[in-house]
Design a protein around this motif. Structure first.
Motif, PDB file in Angstrom:
ATOM      1  N   GLU A  23       0.851  -1.202   0.000  1.00 33.10           N
ATOM      2  CA  GLU A  23       0.000   0.000   0.000  1.00 33.10           C
ATOM      3  C   GLU A  23       0.878   1.240   0.000  1.00 33.10           C
ATOM      4  OE1 GLU A  23      -2.556  -0.602   3.347  1.00 33.10           O
ATOM      5  OE2 GLU A  23      -3.667  -2.200   2.356  1.00 33.10           O
ATOM      6  N   THR A  24       1.657   1.366  -1.091  1.00 34.27           N
ATOM      7  CA  THR A  24       2.702   2.380  -1.156  1.00 34.27           C
ATOM      8  C   THR A  24       2.703   3.066  -2.514  1.00 34.27           C
ATOM      9  OG1 THR A  24       4.330   0.783  -1.968  1.00 34.27           O
ATOM     10  CG2 THR A  24       4.154   1.058   0.434  1.00 34.27           C
ATOM     11  N   ALA A  25       3.487   4.153  -2.592  1.00 37.10           N
ATOM     12  CA  ALA A  25       3.689   4.844  -3.869  1.00 37.10           C
ATOM     13  C   ALA A  25       5.007   5.593  -3.834  1.00 37.10           C
ATOM     14  CB  ALA A  25       2.553   5.816  -4.159  1.00 37.10           C
ATOM     15  N   ALA A  26       5.618   5.732  -5.014  1.00 37.16           N
ATOM     16  CA  ALA A  26       6.747   6.638  -5.200  1.00 37.16           C
ATOM     17  C   ALA A  26       6.182   7.961  -5.697  1.00 37.16           C
ATOM     18  CB  ALA A  26       7.740   6.065  -6.205  1.00 37.16           C
ATOM     19  N   LEU A  27       6.672   9.071  -5.158  1.00 31.57           N
ATOM     20  CA  LEU A  27       6.130  10.384  -5.483  1.00 31.57           C
ATOM     21  C   LEU A  27       7.014  11.108  -6.498  1.00 31.57           C
ATOM     22  CD1 LEU A  27       5.122  11.749  -1.951  1.00 31.57           C
ATOM     23  CD2 LEU A  27       3.874  10.191  -3.454  1.00 31.57           C
ATOM     24  N   SER A  28       6.384  11.893  -7.354  1.00 26.78           N
ATOM     25  CA  SER A  28       7.127  12.720  -8.294  1.00 26.78           C
ATOM     26  C   SER A  28       7.795  13.878  -7.556  1.00 26.78           C
ATOM     27  CB  SER A  28       6.190  13.265  -9.372  1.00 26.78           C
ATOM     28  OG  SER A  28       5.224  14.137  -8.799  1.00 26.78           O
ATOM     29  N   THR A  29       8.682  14.575  -8.256  1.00 27.51           N
ATOM     30  CA  THR A  29       9.437  15.678  -7.652  1.00 27.51           C
ATOM     31  C   THR A  29       8.526  16.703  -6.992  1.00 27.51           C
ATOM     32  OG1 THR A  29      11.185  15.411  -9.312  1.00 27.51           O
ATOM     33  CG2 THR A  29      11.107  17.507  -8.128  1.00 27.51           C
ATOM     34  N   ALA A  30       7.405  17.008  -7.632  1.00 29.04           N
ATOM     35  CA  ALA A  30       6.499  18.038  -7.127  1.00 29.04           C
ATOM     36  C   ALA A  30       5.877  17.665  -5.790  1.00 29.04           C
ATOM     37  CB  ALA A  30       5.395  18.311  -8.158  1.00 29.04           C
ATOM     38  N   LEU A  31       5.853  16.372  -5.451  1.00 24.50           N
ATOM     39  CA  LEU A  31       5.262  15.905  -4.192  1.00 24.50           C
ATOM     40  C   LEU A  31       6.300  15.442  -3.184  1.00 24.50           C
ATOM     41  CD1 LEU A  31       2.332  13.771  -5.683  1.00 24.50           C
ATOM     42  CD2 LEU A  31       2.083  15.927  -4.444  1.00 24.50           C
ATOM     43  N   PHE A  32       7.458  15.003  -3.656  1.00 27.42           N
ATOM     44  CA  PHE A  32       8.435  14.341  -2.797  1.00 27.42           C
ATOM     45  C   PHE A  32       9.102  15.282  -1.797  1.00 27.42           C
ATOM     46  CE2 PHE A  32      12.626  12.147  -2.159  1.00 27.42           C
ATOM     47  CZ  PHE A  32      12.121  10.995  -1.571  1.00 27.42           C
ATOM     48  N   ASN A  33       9.277  16.531  -2.174  1.00 26.99           N
ATOM     49  CA  ASN A  33       9.817  17.558  -1.277  1.00 26.99           C
ATOM     50  C   ASN A  33      11.182  17.158  -0.719  1.00 26.99           C
ATOM     51  OD1 ASN A  33       9.878  19.974   0.124  1.00 26.99           O
ATOM     52  ND2 ASN A  33       8.666  19.213   1.859  1.00 26.99           N
ATOM     53  N   ASP A  34      12.061  16.702  -1.601  1.00 26.46           N
ATOM     54  CA  ASP A  34      13.431  16.330  -1.219  1.00 26.46           C
ATOM     55  C   ASP A  34      13.481  15.305  -0.086  1.00 26.46           C
ATOM     56  OD1 ASP A  34      14.685  17.943  -3.140  1.00 26.46           O
ATOM     57  OD2 ASP A  34      14.574  19.702  -1.840  1.00 26.46           O
ATOM     58  N   GLY A  35      12.479  14.458   0.002  1.00 24.86           N
ATOM     59  CA  GLY A  35      12.464  13.401   0.999  1.00 24.86           C
ATOM     60  C   GLY A  35      11.658  13.728   2.233  1.00 24.86           C
ATOM     61  N   ALA A  36      11.267  14.994   2.398  1.00 19.83           N
ATOM     62  CA  ALA A  36      10.482  15.363   3.578  1.00 19.83           C
ATOM     63  C   ALA A  36       9.111  14.705   3.573  1.00 19.83           C
ATOM     64  CB  ALA A  36      10.334  16.883   3.663  1.00 19.83           C
ATOM     65  N   ALA A  37       8.602  14.316   2.384  1.00 19.40           N
ATOM     66  CA  ALA A  37       7.277  13.697   2.285  1.00 19.40           C
ATOM     67  C   ALA A  37       7.300  12.198   2.573  1.00 19.40           C
ATOM     68  CB  ALA A  37       6.678  13.944   0.903  1.00 19.40           C
ATOM     69  N   CYS A  38       8.476  11.625   2.798  1.00 21.47           N
ATOM     70  CA  CYS A  38       8.549  10.197   3.125  1.00 21.47           C
ATOM     71  C   CYS A  38       7.692   9.905   4.353  1.00 21.47           C
ATOM     72  CB  CYS A  38       9.987   9.787   3.400  1.00 21.47           C
ATOM     73  SG  CYS A  38      11.062   9.785   1.950  1.00 21.47           S
ATOM     74  N   GLY A  39       6.834   8.899   4.245  1.00 22.05           N
ATOM     75  CA  GLY A  39       5.969   8.519   5.356  1.00 22.05           C
ATOM     76  C   GLY A  39       4.601   9.166   5.330  1.00 22.05           C
ATOM     77  N   ALA A  40       4.399  10.179   4.487  1.00 22.72           N
ATOM     78  CA  ALA A  40       3.089  10.828   4.395  1.00 22.72           C
ATOM     79  C   ALA A  40       2.067   9.872   3.787  1.00 22.72           C
ATOM     80  CB  ALA A  40       3.177  12.093   3.549  1.00 22.72           C
ATOM     81  N   CYS A  41       0.810  10.046   4.164  1.00 23.74           N
ATOM     82  CA  CYS A  41      -0.266   9.183   3.664  1.00 23.74           C
ATOM     83  C   CYS A  41      -1.239   9.996   2.807  1.00 23.74           C
ATOM     84  CB  CYS A  41      -1.008   8.543   4.831  1.00 23.74           C
ATOM     85  SG  CYS A  41       0.035   7.430   5.815  1.00 23.74           S
ATOM     86  N   PHE A  42      -1.722   9.370   1.751  1.00 20.98           N
ATOM     87  CA  PHE A  42      -2.619  10.025   0.803  1.00 20.98           C
ATOM     88  C   PHE A  42      -3.806   9.122   0.507  1.00 20.98           C
ATOM     89  CE2 PHE A  42       1.545  11.778   0.046  1.00 20.98           C
ATOM     90  CZ  PHE A  42       1.334  13.114  -0.269  1.00 20.98           C
ATOM     91  N   GLN A  43      -4.914   9.769   0.190  1.00 17.63           N
ATOM     92  CA  GLN A  43      -6.100   9.075  -0.324  1.00 17.63           C
ATOM     93  C   GLN A  43      -6.265   9.457  -1.788  1.00 17.63           C
ATOM     94  OE1 GLN A  43     -10.338  10.326   0.521  1.00 17.63           O
ATOM     95  NE2 GLN A  43     -10.257   8.486   1.796  1.00 17.63           N
ATOM     96  N   LEU A  44      -6.433   8.446  -2.660  1.00 15.30           N
ATOM     97  CA  LEU A  44      -6.546   8.665  -4.096  1.00 15.30           C
ATOM     98  C   LEU A  44      -7.842   8.067  -4.615  1.00 15.30           C
ATOM     99  CD1 LEU A  44      -3.382   8.630  -3.444  1.00 15.30           C
ATOM    100  CD2 LEU A  44      -3.076   7.983  -5.836  1.00 15.30           C
ATOM    101  N   ILE A  45      -8.467   8.786  -5.561  1.00 13.23           N
ATOM    102  CA  ILE A  45      -9.650   8.291  -6.239  1.00 13.23           C
ATOM    103  C   ILE A  45      -9.426   8.428  -7.735  1.00 13.23           C
ATOM    104  CG2 ILE A  45     -12.138   8.588  -6.603  1.00 13.23           C
ATOM    105  CD1 ILE A  45     -12.318   9.806  -3.828  1.00 13.23           C
ATOM    106  N   CYS A  46      -9.666   7.367  -8.488  1.00  9.82           N
ATOM    107  CA  CYS A  46      -9.575   7.403  -9.946  1.00  9.82           C
ATOM    108  C   CYS A  46     -10.782   8.159 -10.513  1.00  9.82           C
ATOM    109  CB  CYS A  46      -9.539   5.975 -10.488  1.00  9.82           C
ATOM    110  SG  CYS A  46      -9.381   5.849 -12.289  1.00  9.82           S
TER     111      CYS A  46
END
Length: 209
Positions: A23-46
């Motif tokens: 239950e994971t994802a790799a984030l693009s540059t715009a979301l990753f924030n130089d690694g500060a976003a590691c561990g953050a949780c998101f809800q996604l809907i198609c």
């Protein structure tokens, strides 16, 4: 196993050694924030695609890696300024059909619900200590870590990369405590959770948000 941009060990089929499952994802540059976003949780809907599974609802993921930009790919989904989630196949198939490949989503940050306490994996050597902090509840993102030995006051640690936090020598053979501050400003203190007999490679459990 390979270590990703959040410092988590990834097994075959995308599972992570630290218990995040698929239950994971790799984030693009715009979301990753130089690694500060590691561990953050998101809800996604198609949304707005013929490839969305009808009535599939939302999925929840934890950010565990970085999706790097590309200058050669014909479909550089992870290039700035695009906000892209590179999902495990297991999670993608929960809300979309495989043939779709890439689908538009709506997303929002949500609180992380983790089982058990926050984990502290001790790495390094006698000259420096690198602590991997994971299984973080609440905001999920760690913004600050301090460590205290049985013979020291609180010592400020520095983010080394991903969820790895670094400090200098002098703590080997001491009982250790940690203060972890999340991106929402909340702080949790885990006192004396690491015994003086600790060794590199061991993992210890503290309190969680």
């Amino acid at each position: 196993m390979a270590s990703g941009a959040c410092a988590l060990e990834q097994r075959a089929w995308g599972r992570f050694e630290q218990g995040y499952g698929l239950e994971t994802a790799a984030l693009s540059t715009a979301l990753f924030n130089d690694g500060a976003a590691c561990g953050a949780c998101f809800q996604l809907i198609c949304v707005h695609s013929k490839w969305c599974r009808p009535a599939a609802g939302a999925i929840r993921i934890t950010a565990t890696n970085f999706c790097p930009p590309s200058s050669t790919s014909p479909t550089p989904w992870c290039n700035p300024p695009q906000k892209h989630f590179d999902l495990s196949q297991y999670m993608f198939l929960k809300f979309a059909i495989y043939q779709g490949g890439v689908v538009p989503v709506k997303f929002r940050r949500v609180r992380c619900h983790k089982q058990g306490g926050m984990k502290f994996q001790m790495n390094g050597n006698p000259y420096w200590i690198l602590v991997l902090v994971y299984n973080v509840g609440g905001a999920g993102e760690v913004s600050n870590v301090k460590v205290k030995g049985s013979n020291t006051g609180w010592i400020q640690m520095q983010r080394n990369w991903g969820q790895n936090w670094l400090t200098g020598p002098g703590l080997v053979g001491q009982r250790l405590s940690f203060q972890v501050t999340a991106s929402d400003g909340r702080t949790v203190e885990s006192d004396n959770i690491v015994p003086p007999t600790w060794a590199f490679g061991q993992t210890f459990e503290g309190h969680n948000f």
